[in-house]
Structure formats: structure tokens, C-alpha cells
Write a protein that holds these residues in place. Structure first.
Motif: not given
Length: 391
Positions: A12-14, A19-20, A147-151, A174-175
Motif C-alpha cells: 500500500l505505501p508503494i 500514485q503521488f 497531493l500529486g495534483t497540488a505538488f 517523479l513519474a
């Protein structure tokens, strides 16, 4: 052999971190729109077009993924990986020095297309690993999306004289990291049931169940509001600062308002265990709908802290129900159809965002309507609540 318990501890953390990383591509263009306008000599309406092109790419991508039932027939981790690599490459296309508005929109469209293999497929991967506690798992996953959207806004807010190209390089890197983490470290889930053959009828069949339709149409109402609000948060801040002569770090506050939804997604997952998933979704949708209707009142408030607080509350409510709707969708269809169900619902939902973004873009550019423009977003929560209360 690894046990299910030990696998769950790190999977789950991965998935969340990946996803972020990958969804940081989503608003990479939005965060640097002013720089793109200046660098490529674009017009002031480019924000709406750039944002809509990503949405349109995502819509076409999810439609194709759904029609060919790709995430139900092939390893979702590999699909995620391939789309992450391609998304990173198309995102880098923004750096091409001879870009025009047309080529920029093409690159953003293709990035959005690749996101169709990241966002809903990430939820499919989570569903394959977590049969119990899926709602809580998806709440963390969509919190990562927020969070990824806002980053990109956070990157842009730093007073380090960073070039706009830094946002693009960072999000593409990051992607790539997210894609490799998924394909290397996340195996096929213990609850995965791949479909044997291509079955286009799944797209229609999932909507035959009343409880599925209720969840889907609740989600559609939610989507009418969500991305239009996210897209125009910077414009709201600019309009307020110009009206009341306030000095604001617009990228920083845009990040804070959008990223506040990270907290509400996680809270919503825990609250739903006590109130129930459906009741929690109704509560969040009601609050965000009220924020739409009250937006003209708070827009006229001269107190900047009060206005920012209002936007943060709105930013929390507008996304808190998203993982809940995804959970309801996944729980109300056959296991072999979860990937297709999530993908087609996303496809329709994001199609709706095109209309609301362009409508808001038109109303905001019409000066005498800009103050009341965001009230139109209340239509989505109202329709969503009607369908949620049908079953």
C-alpha cells in the motif's frame, strides 16, 4: 513464500507513493501557465484550454482502456508502468522551444491519455490487494492523487527564482520513479481475477445494477465541481487579491487549498467506518455544494485569512467523497469487471469536467458574471445527492 500480511505492509505505501509521483503530471501545465503564456506568446484564455486538453486526453484514454477492458485482461502493474513512462516523456514535450498553443495542447492531451493508465489502474491495483478495508486503502490512494495534483504549485511557489522548466523536469522524473516502483515492487494482487477474453458488453452491463448507478451518478455530480474548482483556485485567489488589494503568493496558497484535500480524503476513510460510506459521501457532497452557493458572499469578504479558510474548507469537502464513490463503484460490480467499471466511470466523470471547466472559463471572462460563476458548480452536488438518496 510471502504471506498476505507481510505483502500488505509494504504494498500500500508503494502504491500510494507511486500514485503521488505519477499524478504530479496532471497539473504540471496549469502551475506554469503564466510562464507558458509569456514564453510562447499565448493568449490569456490558455489556462482553460491547457487544463481541458489534459482532461480530454484522460477521457479518450479511459474510454479506450474501458472498451478494450485492458486493466481487467493484462497485468495492471505493467499497464501502470508503461503509461508512467510515456506520460513522463509527453510531459517533457512542453520543453520544446518551438511549441505553439496547438503543440502544447497535443502534449497535454497525450499526458492526459497516459494518466488514464495511472489513476484508475492504481485503484484497480489497490482493489486487487485489499478486499477488506478497500475504502480506507482508496482514501490513502486518492489522497496521494490530490497531493500529486497540488505538488507543481508548491514547486512554483518557492522564492528561489526557479525556472518554469524545473516543474516539468521534476514531475517527469517523479513519474518515472513511480512507474518503476510499481512494476518492480508490486506483484499481482491475491484478489486479482483477470478476464479471459475481450468483453465490451461489460461497459453497459455494470450500469444495470441500481446500486452501481447510484454510486456512479453521485460520482458524476462530484466531478462536475471538482476539477473546475481545482483549475480555477489560482484565479479565485488572484480575483480576491485584486479586488481587496491583498498581496498573496498565489502558487503557495493554491497548493495549500488543493492539498488540504489530502487530509480530508484520509479523514473521510476513517469517518466512513462509523457513519458508513454512503452517508459520509452525502455529507461531503452537501458541504461542497454549500460552498459553491456561498462563494459570492466570501468572495466579497475583505478579510484574506477568512477567505483562505473558506477555500481550504471547500478544498477539503470537494474531494473527500472521491475515494468513497470509487469504493462504492468497486463494491457494486463483479470482481472481473472492477478495472473496467472504475475506468468507464472515470471516463464519463472526466467528460463532465470539460463542460464545467469551459463554462466557468466563459463566466469568469465575462466580468459582470465572474463573482457568481462558481455558484454554477452547485449543480453537480445537487444532482449527485438526488441519485445517492434514490437507493
Amino acid at each position: 513464500m510471502k504471506t498476505k500480511f507481510s505483502t500488505h505492509k509494504w504494498v500500500l505505501p508503494i502504491i500510494i507513493f507511486s500514485q503521488f509521483c505519477c499524478t504530479s503530471l496532471w497539473f504540471a501545465g496549469n502551475a506554469i501557465t503564466d510562464d507558458l503564456i509569456a514564453f510562447f506568446n499565448l493568449n490569456s484564455e490558455s489556462l482553460g484550454y491547457i487544463s481541458s486538453s489534459v482532461q480530454f486526453g484522460f477521457i479518450i484514454g479511459t474510454f479506450i482502456f474501458a472498451v478494450f477492458t485492458l486493466s481487467d485482461r493484462f497485468s495492471p502493474s505493467r499497464v501502470f508502468f508503461i503509461c508512467a513512462l510515456l506520460g513522463a516523456a509527453f510531459n517533457l514535450g512542453i520543453l520544446y522551444s518551438n511549441n505553439t498553443i496547438f503543440t502544447l495542447l497535443i502534449f497535454r492531451f497525450l499526458t492526459g491519455f497516459c494518466l488514464a493508465g495511472i489513476y484508475p489502474v492504481g485503484m484497480k491495483i489497490a482493489a486487487d490487494h485489499f478486499e477488506k478495508g478497500l475504502g480506507k486503502s482508496l482514501s490513502f490512494l486518492i489522497a496521494a492523487l490530490v497531493l500529486g495534483t497540488a505538488f507543481p504549485y508548491l514547486i512554483q511557489s518557492f522564492e528561489f527564482n526557479l525556472k518554469w522548466e524545473t516543474v516539468i523536469w521534476t514531475t517527469s522524473t517523479l513519474a518515472l520513479i513511480g512507474g518503476f516502483l510499481i512494476v518492480i515492487l508490486v506483484p499481482n494482487g491475491p484478489y486479482q481475477k483477470l478476464a479471459d477474453t475481450f468483453d465490451m458488453s461489460k461497459i453497459i452491463n455494470v450500469f444495470k445494477k441500481p446500486s452501481f448507478r447510484s454510486a456512479a451518478f453521485g460520482y458524476f455530480g462530484h466531478m462536475w465541481e471538482l476539477y473546475a474548482f481545482w483549475t480555477f483556485v489560482p484565479i479565485l485567489l488572484i480575483m480576491h487579491s485584486e479586488l481587496h488589494n491583498a498581496s498573496l503568493n498565489v502558487p503557495l496558497y493554491s497548493f495549500i487549498v488543493i492539498a488540504s484535500g489530502t487530509v480530508s480524503c484520509i479523514l473521510g476513510g476513517f469517518i466512513s467506518h462509523k457513519l458508513g460510506i454512503k452517508k459520509t459521501a452525502i455529507l461531503a457532497l452537501t458541504i461542497s455544494g454549500l460552498c459553491c452557493l456561498l462563494s459570492p458572499v466570501f468572495f466579497m469578504v475583505s478579510s484574506t485569512p477568512l477567505f483562505i479558510t473558506f477555500l481550504i474548507i471547500w478544498g477539503m469537502a470537494v474531494i473527500a467523497d472521491s475515494p468513497l464513490f470509487s469504493t462504492l463503484v468497486a463494491q457494486n460490480c463483479e470482481v472481473q469487471s472492477i478495472g473496467t467499471a472504475l475506468t468507464i466511470v472515470n471516463c464519463i466523470g472526466f467528460s463532465i469536467t470539460i463542460v464545467s471547466i469551459q463554462l466557468l472559463n466563459f463566466l469568469i471572462t465575462t466580468n459582470h458574471l465572474s463573482q457568481y460563476a462558481f455558484m454554477t458548480l452547485a449543480l453537480g452536488p445537487i444532482i449527485g445527492l438526488i441519485y445517492l438518496k434514490k437507493t
